[in-house]
Design a protein around this motif. Structure first.
Motif: not given
Length: 463
Positions: A61-67, A72-74, A332-340
């Motif tokens: 499950h992805l949070p709505r913001s991450a989804l 948007g990235l794709l 992409a940087f935001t998603l990566g930083a959020w994941g880390v």
């Protein structure tokens, strides 16, 4: 039939394809294909099946913001691909990244299936064991054959370049350490000892091949873990002990034995201080980014402009800036930083264990290495990265079921992935060796891996 039976069948199919992918770095199946191309083909097969099964198996499950950010990235990448000079080549890269996203989400759906999660890690460890065994056999063969020549570059297998091997090792070593610690806790001491030997040998290989970026990635990942949660120090201890013993083994095999036998081993310079030409390809990538700030030149399009060094910038942020544009790179940087950071929060918790520590260090180490090498270009590396991210999501994601919007988005995304990657498998793969050989003869270039081993596009002179 039990309702869970079809899902188990689908997972079994995926497990078989993951196994095929794993062993694409163990033995060459056809003399006409290089290691890189073989791994790319096995990757594309795996991603095609993942796209077909994306709506049939559970997902993380992805949070709505991450989804929304991911969508948007794709979308930005798709628009960049359509407007690129070579849209089909751009769509190959875009589809591959989309497939890796679906692969991570599907593996993330294994939240309630710890056996499946462990099996992926053990497959990785088995590949590491085989590589370590092959290295020691190659070392012994250098004496048994009578050649008495020690060349470290000829003693590793599975990859066409030591750097590509190092990209795998930066994720492999933390995984082996976490499995060794888990075996120790469960009193499976003989298996823990075997894993320790594999880890020591992998460190010996790392010293022999001179992987500066590998050492940096492992150092940053492990030191960061100690800062986050000192209670997980045993994973650091496993790695530190293996590093020391691996260095001693390296000194024995490549310093003392050659000195005793009056041999001059061929080794890479472990302490070289140059950037090996990276300063030039980084400058060219930055210039391309400034020339195409909004959508970039197009996915994979750094390799559409020939240079004498490499078909990719060896730096993930510059690669994305040049090819996808500033907006997509920021997402992409935001998603990566959020994941880390999300993973760090879980690693800080009292209930965090060796699994959390190992996965986090492997992912962080690969991200650090991606700042000086093509981690997100090489098929074997980027697929393992997606698998480990999926396992991390399986441990760290919320327990809520996938929302309707995510299910619809995955269904829509799977269509172009199957069409584009299926087209590559059917129309390009059968004649790939001949096409690449014709290009090399016509343009007199060297091998420069990107999508294929011959990475410059277009591979023919027609547009």
């Amino acid at each position: 039939m039990n309702s869970s039976t079809p899902v188990a069948v689908f997972y079994s199919l995926l497990a078989m394809l993951v196994m095929v992918f794993c062993f694409s770095a163990v033995a060459l199946w056809s003399s006409g294909y290089t290691w890189h191309d073989q791994q790319r083909i096995s990757q594309l097969l795996l991603l095609c099946i993942c796209a077909l099964l994306a709506v049939l198996v559970p997902q993380a499950h992805l949070p709505r913001s991450a989804l929304l950010l991911l969508a948007g990235l794709l979308l930005l990448g798709l628009l960049s691909s359509v407007l690129a000079d070579y849209p089909l080549w751009a769509l190959k890269e875009w589809s591959r990244y989309g497939g890796l996203v679906l692969l991570a989400l599907i593996v993330g759906g294994l939240k309630g299936r710890p056996t499946w999660q462990s099996s992926i890690l053990w497959m990785m460890a088995i590949v590491g064991f085989i590589h370590a065994f092959q290295f020691l056999v190659a070392y012994a063969a250098a004496f048994i054959s009578g050649m008495r020549m020690l060349n470290a570059d000829m003693m590793f297998s599975g990859f066409s370049n030591p750097r590509f091997f190092g990209q795998f090792q930066v994720m492999l070593m933390p995984v082996i350490a976490l499995l060794a610690e888990r075996c120790r806790q469960r009193q499976r001491l003989s298996l823990a000892a075997l894993l320790a030997l594999v880890l020591v040998t992998q460190w010996c290989i790392a010293f022999a091949l001179g992987g500066r970026g590998l050492w940096l990635g492992l150092l940053v990942g492990h030191l960061a873990l100690l800062m986050i949660n000192r209670k997980l120090w045993r994973i650091f201890a496993w790695q530190a002990a293996a590093c020391l013993l691996g260095f001693l083994l390296f000194v024995l095999l490549f310093k003392l034995v050659p000195l005793w036998l009056s041999l001059d081993p061929a080794l890479r310079d472990n302490l070289r201080a140059t950037l090996s030409g990276r300063e030039h390809i980084w400058q060219w990538a930055w210039a391309m980014a400034l020339s195409n700030p909004w959508l970039g030149a197009g996915p994979m399009h750094y390799s559409a402009v020939y240079n004498p060094i490499a078909a990719h910038p060896h730096q993930v942020v510059l690669q994305w800036l040049a090819e996808w544009g500033f907006a997509a790179t920021l997402i992409a940087f935001t998603l990566g930083a959020w994941g880390v950071l999300h993973g760090a929060c879980h690693a800080r918790q009292t209930l965090a264990n060796e699994m959390d520590a190992g996965l986090w260090m492997a992912i962080v180490g690969a991200l650090v290495l991606a700042q000086v090498d093509g981690v997100f270009v090489m098929p074997y590396t980027e697929t393992w990265m997606a698998l480990l991210i999926g396992l991390a999501m399986a441990r760290w994601s919320a327990t809520s079921s996938v929302g309707r919007s995510q299910a619809i988005a995955a269904s829509i995304l799977s269509v172009p992935i199957v069409l584009v990657l299926g087209h590559v498998l059917i129309n390009e793969v059968p004649t790939l060796p001949q096409t690449q050989e014709a290009y090399l003869k016509e343009h007199r270039t060297d091998w420069a891996p990107r999508f294929w081993s011959q990475g410059w596009i277009p591979m023919d002179t027609t547009r």
